[in-house]
Structure formats: structure tokens, C-alpha cells
Design an enzyme around this catalytic site. Structure first.
Site, PDB file in Angstrom:
ATOM      1  N   ARG A  43       0.818  -1.219   0.000  1.00  0.00           N
ATOM      2  CA  ARG A  43       0.000   0.000   0.000  1.00  0.00           C
ATOM      3  C   ARG A  43       0.857   1.277   0.000  1.00  0.00           C
ATOM      4  NH1 ARG A  43      -3.965   0.618   4.984  1.00  0.00           N
ATOM      5  NH2 ARG A  43      -5.046  -1.118   4.039  1.00  0.00           N
ATOM      6  N   HIS A 226      16.860   2.042   1.761  1.00  0.00           N
ATOM      7  CA  HIS A 226      16.500   3.079   0.786  1.00  0.00           C
ATOM      8  C   HIS A 226      17.323   4.311   1.112  1.00  0.00           C
ATOM      9  CE1 HIS A 226      14.382   5.809  -1.791  1.00  0.00           C
ATOM     10  NE2 HIS A 226      13.748   4.783  -2.316  1.00  0.00           N
ATOM     11  N   ARG A 274      20.866   1.682  -5.610  1.00  0.00           N
ATOM     12  CA  ARG A 274      20.541   2.130  -4.257  1.00  0.00           C
ATOM     13  C   ARG A 274      21.652   1.926  -3.247  1.00  0.00           C
ATOM     14  NH1 ARG A 274      14.242   0.364  -3.737  1.00  0.00           N
ATOM     15  NH2 ARG A 274      13.541   2.100  -5.003  1.00  0.00           N
TER      16      ARG A 274
END
Ligand SMILES: Cc1cc2nc3c(=O)[nH]c(=O)nc-3n(C[C@H](O)[C@H](O)[C@H](O)COP(=O)(O)OP(=O)(O)OC[C@H]3O[C@@H](n4cnc5c(N)ncnc54)[C@H](O)[C@@H]3O)c2cc1C
Length: 504
Positions: A43, A226, A274
Site C-alpha cells: 500500500r 532506501h 541504491r
């Protein structure tokens, strides 16, 4: 004995919803999920789904970028399954009504993210892609013949009288539910860390469940951080992400003095993979300086990135006029429960899909926007497999629960993981953290943490998102998987296994 269900799916992110939907009407299926229905990391995903659908793009080019990011640790067959299956996977979501963003001509709008050499990332609502994917899948599951059960799965049922154990169901909030096949789609490990982009319900429990059933894990030392989570004073737990797509649209990373920090570090500069960007930010911050993402030159910031604008606004940061303070945060588990290309683990009756599974796609570092689409593509394959054949029950009616897990000391686990299994690791710190975890009461979270620490200690090199201060270079002799199993003493055992050819 008639099982309650033919297939039980655990988890309601993109992977769990997609498997359940793929089985609806073909098998008696239940979807058991903790937290809110259609929750999990899915989500929250911002950037999008990667698929080689641009005029200048091909699945082979997407595969090339995926393999480069994975630093020699990807399974090429798995990567091909993903990159060939990405466009059909996208069509599947469009067929369900997914409202992906379009350009002026009505074509799907494509953006670029770190590590991609082409524009191939499809997004929705600007930077609210995961919410849209969740929305359409959840609506379809609600309309399908699927029993949705909101409960926490705390144990797997194992048949006890066969030579090889077989998973025969789950215990969900204390209730036994039996099935011919159990699919773990429980997501990643964010809750094991104090600072993460993941929601609290995603905390590595699937890894613990699988280990206790006798399954092996692979590549779990590859925990992705991240590079750009929001970094304001006092922030902890689930931290808002500042999507990589901003850098795809021209935002740049700067230090406190305004100097660009990625320009001379990698040929792709701010769009480097990343791990490279996260380490660089960590390095700058270690000097006491701060790092910012300067997005002030992006003209359609409000339309294109409403989620980021709103999240920053909640902390008094206005990206339109000032650079966004950023720092790395735990984000994604590249490895997981070892599966074949169709989702089977090495324990009969047990399957895994999505972030909790290690299909071999991501290797040592996941390429941006490859995981939502991985969940969709591999879920469809697993659903087809289970629709055509279910495992034979070798011993009926003798299911027993594995030993129950005590509630873990979450804060102590998080402290140990932050100091031992963060961006920078060393043998000494890994050992200290393992001792701290071992001293805690047994739980699935503690087991998952122990597995990551054990694997990270076994990999005595630096590769992808696993960086060892005491072994700072990549070592060709370590172009191998690290496999973790549960030992007889209840602790994880990690071993550097065969080469990177698939052996499962
Ligand atoms: C902020 C953020 C941004 C991201 N952006 C992107 C992006 O742009 N593109 C991309 O490809 N990927 C992105 N990712 C990664 C991607 O969202 C996840 O890897 C992916 O959604 C995982 O899907 P999943 O179905 O495997 O697990 P999840 O979506 O995490 O779902 C796990 C489910 O398992 C349930 N569960 C867990 N344990 C139990 C238990 N014991 N019993 C019952 N249920 C349980 C949870 O409640 C949840 O429903 C992002 C992730 C985050 C956090």
C-alpha cells in the site's frame, strides 16, 4: 479427513492478494492476514512497477539492468521470468481496472529510476502506485470466492509421521486451519529495524515460520536500505519515503553546503544503484554533515509527487522551496525463503511468494520498482501451479503445531539489527548483535534477525547492499549463495553453499 481449505494464503499485499485471486474459483482458498486487509508494504509503494514497454526498450534490457544491480548474485532464469512476465503482469492489473498515469497521448506514462537505463516505470496517482495496486486487487478479492480471515498466523502445522515433514495448515489466532498447500506472502523485515519504510506488521515473521518448518533461507544478508527516507529530528519507526522517481525527474543530492554528493561517485550519478547512493549518504552523514534532496527545480512537483509533498508537509518541510532532509532507512529484503521458479520451498506443502521469497531475481541488490511486479508475476505462476496440482498428503490427520513462539523483545531486536546488520557491518559487531538476539526469548522475529546476522557474518566480502568494513571488496570466491537453516540447538546456521546455479 477433509481439509478446511485446499490452499491457505498468508498475507494480503500484492503477492498474497494476487495468488488468492489467481486461485479463486479453481481451488477452495482462504486468505489469512494480520493487520488491516490489503495492508503490508504494498500500500505504501510510491515509485511504480518496472516493465519494458517503451518503444526503445526490451525485456532483455530490463534483465540487463536487473542483473547489473544484483552484482553477480542474480539467478538469470528468474530474472528472465520477471522481465518477460512484467508486461503481461501489468496487463493483468489494467484488466482489474488499475488507473495508471498516462501521457498527453493516452499512453502509459513511463519514468526512470535508479539503475534503469530506460524509462520503464509505470506509476499511479503520481507517487501513490502501491495504493492503486492494493485497491484493485483488494476489490477483486472481495468479489471472488475467497474466505478472507483477519488473524495472525503464529505457527505452521506439520505432519509428524512422515519421513519428510509436510506443511498441512496454519494456526491463526489459536485456531487450526488445515490445507493441502500453504503460501507464505508475509512481506519483508522492516519491523526488525528501528528506522524503516515498512509498516509495523511487516517484521520477518514468515522467515521464522519457514525456518521452524525446516525450510531454508537464502541471500538474507542482502537487506536493502532506501537512500532517501525523510530525516527530521526525532523521527522513528515507519519513516516516509522520498521516492527515487524524484531523482528520475532531475532532483539531486546535496550536502549541507549545497555541493552535489553523487556527481563523481558513479557514472549514473544520482541515479546510481541504491546501495551505492545509500553508502554515499551514510558516509557524508558520518562526518557530521547533513544530506538533502534538492527537488526545487521540478516544475510539476505537486501534481507528480503529491504523496511526498504531503508527507514532508506533515514535518514542516516544503520541497517546492527548500531541499528535503534525507537519510537511508531499512527498506527491502532481497533474499528470503528459498523457492524454485514456481514458488515451491524445500518443504512439501509450503510455498512462498513476494518479498518473503527468494526467487533469485534480486541477487545482492534489488533494482527499483522490480518488487511489486515480481509479486504479481510470480504469484500468477504459483496460482497456476497450485490450480493444476496440489501436493499429495502423505499422512492425513496427524498435524501438529511446531513449538509456539514467545513474544519477542522488539526494541532489543531492533537495536541489535541497527548496530549489527545496518549499512556498515563487521565480524565483531555482527557477533555482538547475535549474542544479544540469542539472549532474548525465542520468537519468529528473533529467528529472522538471527538468520540475517548469521548470513551477514558468513559472507566475508562486500557485495551489493551487504557492505563489510572488514572485507570492503567484492570477492569472486563468494559468488555463491549463503543458505540459512535452523540448527538442532534452535539457532540459525549459515553456510556458504554451492555456486549461483539454481539447485532447488
Ligand atoms: C514505502 C515503500 C515504497 C515502496 N516503493 C516501491 C515501488 O515503488 N515499487 C516497487 O516495486 N516496490 C516498492 N516497494 C517494495 C514493495 O512495496 C514490497 O516489496 C511489496 O509490496 C511486498 O509485497 P508483499 O505482498 O510481498 O508483502 P506486503 O505488501 O508487505 O504484505 C505482507 C502481508 O503479510 C501480512 N503478514 C505478515 N506477517 C503475518 C502473519 N504472521 N500472519 C498473517 N499475516 C501476516 C501483512 O499483514 C501483510 O498483509 C516499496 C516499499 C515501501 C515500504
Amino acid at each position: 479427513m477433509r481439509d478446511a481449505y485446499e490452499v491457505i494464503v498468508v498475507g494480503s499485499g500484492v503477492a498474497g492478494l494476487s495468488v488468492a485471486l489467481g486461485l479463486a474459483g479453481r481451488r477452495r482458498v482462504a486468505l489469512v492476514t494480520s493487520g488491516e486487509f490489503a495492508g503490508g508494504s504494498t500500500r505504501w509503494a510510491q515509485g511504480g512497477l518496472a516493465a519494458a514497454i517503451g518503444a526503445d526498450d526490451r525485456p532483455a534490457l530490463h534483465a540487463e539492468d536487473t542483473v547489473i544491480a544484483g552484482v553477480g548474485a542474480c539467478d538469470h532464469d528468474a530474472v528472465a521470468v520477471l522481465t518477460d512476465g512484467a508486461a503481461p503482469g501489468l496487463v493483468g492489473l489494467l484488466d482489474l481496472g488499475a488507473d495508471f498515469d498516462r501521457d498527453a497521448e493516452g499512453h502509459l506514462a513511463l519514468t526512470r529510476e535508479g539503475g534503469h537505463h530506460r524509462r520503464r516505470v509505470v506509476h499511479a496517482g503520481g507517487d501513490a502506485t502501491g495504493a492503486e495496486v492494493s485497491r484493485v486487487l483488494a476489490a477483486a478479492v472481495r468479489d471472488a470466492p475467497i474466505d478472507v480471515i483477519t488473524a495472525d498466523v503464529t505457527d505452521l502445522l506439520l505432519s509428524s509421521s512422515t519421513y519428510r515433514p509436510q506443511v498441512t495448515g496454519v494456526i491463526a489466532d489459536g485456531v487450526e486451519l488445515t490445507a493441502r498447500a500453504v503460501v507464505l506472502a508475509t512481506g519483508g523485515v522492516g519491523g526488525l529495524y528501528p528506522v524503516t519504510t515498512n509498516p509495523a506488521e511487516v517484521a520477518g515473521e514468515g522467515l521464522g515460520l519457514a525456518l521452524r518448518a525446516g525450510a531454508s533461507l537464502v541471500d538474507v544478508e542482502f537487506v536493502q536500505f532506501h537512500p532517501t527516507a525523510l530525516a527530521v529530528d526525532g523521527i522513528a519507526g515507519q519513516i516516509p519515503l522520498v521516492t527515487e522517481a524524484l531523482r528520475g525527474e532531475g532532483a539531486v543530492l546535496i550536502d549541507g553546503g549545497g555541493a552535489r554528493i553523487m556527481a563523481d561517485v558513479h557514472p549514473l550519478a544520482d541515479l546510481a544503484p541504491r546501495d551505492v547512493v545509500a553508502r554515499r549518504i551514510d558516509q557524508v552523514r558520518a562526518t557530521g554533515d547533513r544530506v538533502f534532496l534538492d527537488a526545487t527545480r521540478i516544475t510539476d512537483l505537486c501534481d507528480r509527487f503529491p504523496t511526498v509533498i504531503a508527507a514532508c508537509g506533515r514535518y514542516g518541510v516544503d520541497p517546492i522551496v527548500s531541499p528535503i532532509p534525507v537519510a537511508p532507512a531499512q527498506h527491502y529484503l532481497c533474499g528470503g525463503i528459498r523457492t524454485d521458479l514456481w514458488g515451491a520451498t524445500d518443504v512439501a506443502g509450503l510455498y512462498a511468494v513476494g518479498e518473503v521469497a527468494a526467487t533469485g531475481v534480486h541477487g545482492a541488490n534489488r533494482l527499483a520498482s522490480n518488487s511489486l511486479i515480481e509479486g504479481a508475476v510470480f504469484a500468477r505462476r504459483l496460482a497456476d501451479r497450485l490450480a493444476s496440482a496440489l501436493p499429495q498428503r502423505r499422512a492425513a490427520g496427524d498435524a501438529v503445531a511446531a513449538p509456539s513462539a514467545a513474544a519477542g523483545d522488539v526494541a532489543a531486536i531492533q537495536r541489535a539489527m541497527a548496530s549489527g546488520a545496518g549499512i556498515r557491518r563487521s565480524a565483531q559487531q555482527l557477533a555482538v548483535s547475535r549474542r544479544a538476539i540469542t539472549a532474548l526469548p525465542s520468537s519468529d522475529r528473533a529467528l529472522a534477525a538471527d538468520a540475517i546476522l548469521a548470513a551477514a557474518a558468513a559472507r566475508e566480502e562486500s557485495r551489493g547492499c551487504h557492505w563489510r568494513e572488514d572485507f570492503p571488496t567484492t570477492d569472486a570466491t563468494f559468488q555463491r549463495h549463503v543458505v540459512v537453516r535452523l540448527g538442532a540447538d534452535g539457532r540459525c546456521e549459515a553456510a556458504v553453499a554451492g555456486d549461483l546455479e539454481r539447485t532447488a
